[in-house]
Design a protein around this motif. Structure first.
Motif, mmCIF file in Angstrom:
data_model
loop_
_atom_site.group_PDB
_atom_site.id
_atom_site.type_symbol
_atom_site.label_atom_id
_atom_site.label_comp_id
_atom_site.label_asym_id
_atom_site.label_seq_id
_atom_site.Cartn_x
_atom_site.Cartn_y
_atom_site.Cartn_z
ATOM 1 N N ASP A 96 67.250 54.222 65.675
ATOM 2 C CA ASP A 96 66.648 52.954 65.969
ATOM 3 C C ASP A 96 65.132 53.013 65.380
ATOM 4 O O ASP A 96 64.495 52.164 64.934
ATOM 5 C CB ASP A 96 66.302 53.187 67.469
ATOM 6 C CG ASP A 96 67.456 52.480 68.210
ATOM 7 O OD1 ASP A 96 68.318 51.601 67.726
ATOM 8 O OD2 ASP A 96 68.112 53.305 69.152
ATOM 9 N N LEU A 97 64.625 54.372 65.310
ATOM 10 C CA LEU A 97 62.996 54.432 64.687
ATOM 11 C C LEU A 97 63.391 54.227 63.175
ATOM 12 O O LEU A 97 62.402 53.462 62.437
ATOM 13 C CB LEU A 97 62.688 55.935 64.759
ATOM 14 C CG LEU A 97 62.010 56.224 66.355
ATOM 15 C CD1 LEU A 97 61.712 57.723 66.647
ATOM 16 C CD2 LEU A 97 61.166 55.236 66.551
ATOM 17 N N SER A 98 64.464 54.880 62.591
ATOM 18 C CA SER A 98 64.769 54.598 61.012
ATOM 19 C C SER A 98 64.775 53.054 60.777
ATOM 20 O O SER A 98 64.353 52.400 60.095
ATOM 21 C CB SER A 98 66.242 55.231 60.546
ATOM 22 O OG SER A 98 66.398 54.839 59.410
ATOM 23 N N ARG A 99 65.604 52.106 61.883
ATOM 24 C CA ARG A 99 65.650 50.795 61.760
ATOM 25 C C ARG A 99 64.524 50.119 61.667
ATOM 26 O O ARG A 99 64.025 49.103 60.885
ATOM 27 C CB ARG A 99 66.666 50.342 62.710
ATOM 28 C CG ARG A 99 67.062 48.766 62.938
ATOM 29 C CD ARG A 99 67.654 48.303 63.968
ATOM 30 N NE ARG A 99 67.855 46.944 63.958
ATOM 31 C CZ ARG A 99 68.311 46.122 64.922
ATOM 32 N NH1 ARG A 99 68.823 46.829 66.135
ATOM 33 N NH2 ARG A 99 68.766 44.979 64.859
ATOM 34 N N ALA A 100 63.381 50.769 62.532
ATOM 35 C CA ALA A 100 62.272 49.860 62.689
ATOM 36 C C ALA A 100 61.433 50.252 61.357
ATOM 37 O O ALA A 100 60.840 49.299 60.914
ATOM 38 C CB ALA A 100 61.175 50.720 63.860
ATOM 39 N N VAL A 101 61.422 51.474 60.937
ATOM 40 C CA VAL A 101 60.908 51.894 59.578
ATOM 41 C C VAL A 101 61.347 50.867 58.602
ATOM 42 O O VAL A 101 60.446 50.378 57.743
ATOM 43 C CB VAL A 101 60.876 53.250 59.241
ATOM 44 C CG1 VAL A 101 60.282 53.658 58.036
ATOM 45 C CG2 VAL A 101 60.039 54.169 60.329
ATOM 46 N N LEU A 102 62.803 50.760 58.290
ATOM 47 C CA LEU A 102 63.259 49.938 57.431
ATOM 48 C C LEU A 102 62.735 48.442 57.343
ATOM 49 O O LEU A 102 62.530 47.815 56.554
ATOM 50 C CB LEU A 102 64.876 50.052 57.415
ATOM 51 C CG LEU A 102 65.430 51.292 57.080
ATOM 52 C CD1 LEU A 102 66.851 51.506 57.349
ATOM 53 C CD2 LEU A 102 65.187 51.700 55.510
ATOM 54 N N ALA A 103 62.696 48.058 58.842
ATOM 55 C CA ALA A 103 62.428 46.573 59.043
ATOM 56 C C ALA A 103 60.563 46.438 58.137
ATOM 57 O O ALA A 103 60.601 45.454 57.898
ATOM 58 C CB ALA A 103 62.337 46.357 60.401
ATOM 59 N N LEU A 104 59.869 47.358 58.690
ATOM 60 C CA LEU A 104 58.784 47.292 58.187
ATOM 61 C C LEU A 104 58.492 47.249 56.785
ATOM 62 O O LEU A 104 57.850 46.244 55.961
ATOM 63 C CB LEU A 104 57.740 48.437 58.908
ATOM 64 C CG LEU A 104 57.540 48.346 60.269
ATOM 65 C CD1 LEU A 104 56.716 49.645 60.691
ATOM 66 C CD2 LEU A 104 56.800 46.940 60.434
ATOM 67 N N HIS A 105 59.452 48.063 56.116
ATOM 68 C CA HIS A 105 59.562 48.210 54.645
ATOM 69 C C HIS A 105 59.696 46.920 54.015
ATOM 70 O O HIS A 105 59.345 46.378 53.157
ATOM 71 C CB HIS A 105 60.466 49.224 54.221
ATOM 72 C CG HIS A 105 60.654 49.373 52.789
ATOM 73 N ND1 HIS A 105 59.615 49.888 51.880
ATOM 74 C CD2 HIS A 105 61.752 49.289 51.950
ATOM 75 C CE1 HIS A 105 60.131 49.851 50.868
ATOM 76 N NE2 HIS A 105 61.545 49.591 50.824
ATOM 77 N N SER A 106 60.867 46.147 54.563
ATOM 78 C CA SER A 106 61.350 44.853 54.274
ATOM 79 C C SER A 106 60.289 43.814 54.295
ATOM 80 O O SER A 106 60.374 42.825 53.640
ATOM 81 C CB SER A 106 62.761 44.340 54.800
ATOM 82 O OG SER A 106 62.551 44.268 56.282
ATOM 83 N N LYS A 107 59.365 44.123 55.069
ATOM 84 C CA LYS A 107 58.346 43.164 55.381
ATOM 85 C C LYS A 107 57.163 43.281 54.563
ATOM 86 O O LYS A 107 56.293 42.519 54.562
ATOM 87 C CB LYS A 107 57.762 43.142 56.938
ATOM 88 C CG LYS A 107 58.375 42.309 58.009
ATOM 89 C CD LYS A 107 57.818 42.455 59.279
ATOM 90 C CE LYS A 107 56.664 42.485 59.629
ATOM 91 N NZ LYS A 107 56.098 43.034 60.807
ATOM 92 N N GLY A 108 57.149 44.297 53.658
ATOM 93 C CA GLY A 108 56.160 44.682 52.668
ATOM 94 C C GLY A 108 55.090 45.628 53.385
ATOM 95 O O GLY A 108 54.115 45.991 52.630
ATOM 96 N N VAL A 109 55.430 46.026 54.595
ATOM 97 C CA VAL A 109 54.296 47.274 55.041
ATOM 98 C C VAL A 109 54.531 48.347 54.110
ATOM 99 O O VAL A 109 55.816 48.794 53.649
ATOM 100 C CB VAL A 109 54.507 47.674 56.459
ATOM 101 C CG1 VAL A 109 53.766 48.780 57.042
ATOM 102 C CG2 VAL A 109 54.798 46.218 57.286
ATOM 103 N N ILE A 110 53.703 49.105 53.633
ATOM 104 C CA ILE A 110 53.609 50.307 52.993
ATOM 105 C C ILE A 110 53.800 51.538 53.690
ATOM 106 O O ILE A 110 52.976 51.928 54.455
ATOM 107 C CB ILE A 110 52.250 50.461 52.132
ATOM 108 C CG1 ILE A 110 51.873 49.330 51.515
ATOM 109 C CG2 ILE A 110 52.273 51.674 51.089
ATOM 110 C CD1 ILE A 110 52.569 49.230 50.191
ATOM 111 N N ILE A 111 55.102 52.016 53.518
ATOM 112 C CA ILE A 111 55.621 53.226 54.447
ATOM 113 C C ILE A 111 55.484 54.538 53.493
ATOM 114 O O ILE A 111 55.675 54.687 52.440
ATOM 115 C CB ILE A 111 56.911 52.915 54.606
ATOM 116 C CG1 ILE A 111 57.168 51.606 55.197
ATOM 117 C CG2 ILE A 111 57.383 54.240 55.449
ATOM 118 C CD1 ILE A 111 56.905 51.370 56.674
ATOM 119 N N ARG A 112 54.918 55.733 54.092
ATOM 120 C CA ARG A 112 54.975 56.834 53.529
ATOM 121 C C ARG A 112 55.408 57.848 54.525
ATOM 122 O O ARG A 112 54.940 57.974 55.774
ATOM 123 C CB ARG A 112 53.420 57.419 53.149
ATOM 124 C CG ARG A 112 53.058 56.652 51.700
ATOM 125 C CD ARG A 112 51.559 57.066 51.433
ATOM 126 N NE ARG A 112 50.722 56.950 52.432
ATOM 127 C CZ ARG A 112 49.384 57.527 52.367
ATOM 128 N NH1 ARG A 112 48.845 58.081 51.183
ATOM 129 N NH2 ARG A 112 48.358 57.563 53.190
#
Ligand code: ZN
Length: 210
Positions: A96-112
């Motif tokens: 579920d946390l992975s899904r949240a991170v992936l959703a943010l990534h697909s919205k263009g949020v810079i993830i590290r």
């Protein structure tokens, strides 16, 4: 003064007074300091479906729906990211946390994402999934464990505590996290992330060629 003029003067005074009161309230609202985000969450979280966070009214699984839990609060805070999310966790296997991170990534949020090199390779780890999606992940290669469990959202607030990003931590363990916008707490974590991110830059790896 005629009665008409007296009534006009009274009316004008009432309008002026009500406008002044409105202005006073507006100023009070503007000048009142915004409440800073400070929240404590304890785990294990009550079991509830979190599908409604992504797709309202579309899930018919047997779990309770629309219920606010520690985990749904955590997810909502993470999903509030609009520009960046820095994650520094020892273990990351919670889907579920992975899904949240992936959703943010697909919205263009810079993830590290910074994580432990051994845990990244275990069965169920989400690190491979994140990497496949194009998210920048670095593994700590130091001689001691990188045992942190924190995240920084938009360089605006900090999530930190004992909680690894695993299903066991969320559903089975007694854990705690603090979510805070306090600048004097946030800033050292931003600096710690930067330090570890630079330290574990793969471009710095050297291999001798025999
Ligand atoms: Zn459901």
């Amino acid at each position: 003064m005629s009665v008409t003029w007296t009534m006009k003067a009274v009316g004008l005074s009432v309008v002026t007074l009500s406008l002044s009161v409105e202005l006073l309230f507006w100023l009070c609202r503007r000048l009142r300091p915004r409440r800073i985000l400070n929240e404590v969450l304890f785990f294990p979280s009550d079991l509830a479906c979190v599908e409604h966070i992504y797709n309202p009214n579309t899930c018919f699984c047997p779990l309770p729906h629309g219920v606010e839990t520690s985990f749904s609060r955590l997810l909502s805070h993470i999903l509030s990211a609009s520009s960046s999310l820095d994650v520094c966790v020892f273990a990351f296997s919670n889907m579920d946390l992975s899904r949240a991170v992936l959703a943010l990534h697909s919205k263009g949020v810079i993830i590290r994402v910074l994580t432990d090199k051994d845990y990244a390779a275990i069965t169920g780890s989400q690190i491979g999934v994140l990497r496949k999606a194009g998210i920048c992940v670095r593994c700590d290669t130091g001689s001691v464990y990188m045992h942190h469990k924190f995240a920084v959202v938009d360089n605006r607030f900090l999530i930190t505590g004992s909680l690894n990003w695993t299903l066991t931590a969320v559903q089975c363990n007694q854990e705690n996290i603090i979510i805070t916008e306090e600048p004097h707490l946030l800033q050292p974590f931003i600096e710690e992330f930067h330090k570890l991110w630079v330290k574990n830059d793969p471009a710095k790896y050297y291999h001798s060629i025999d």
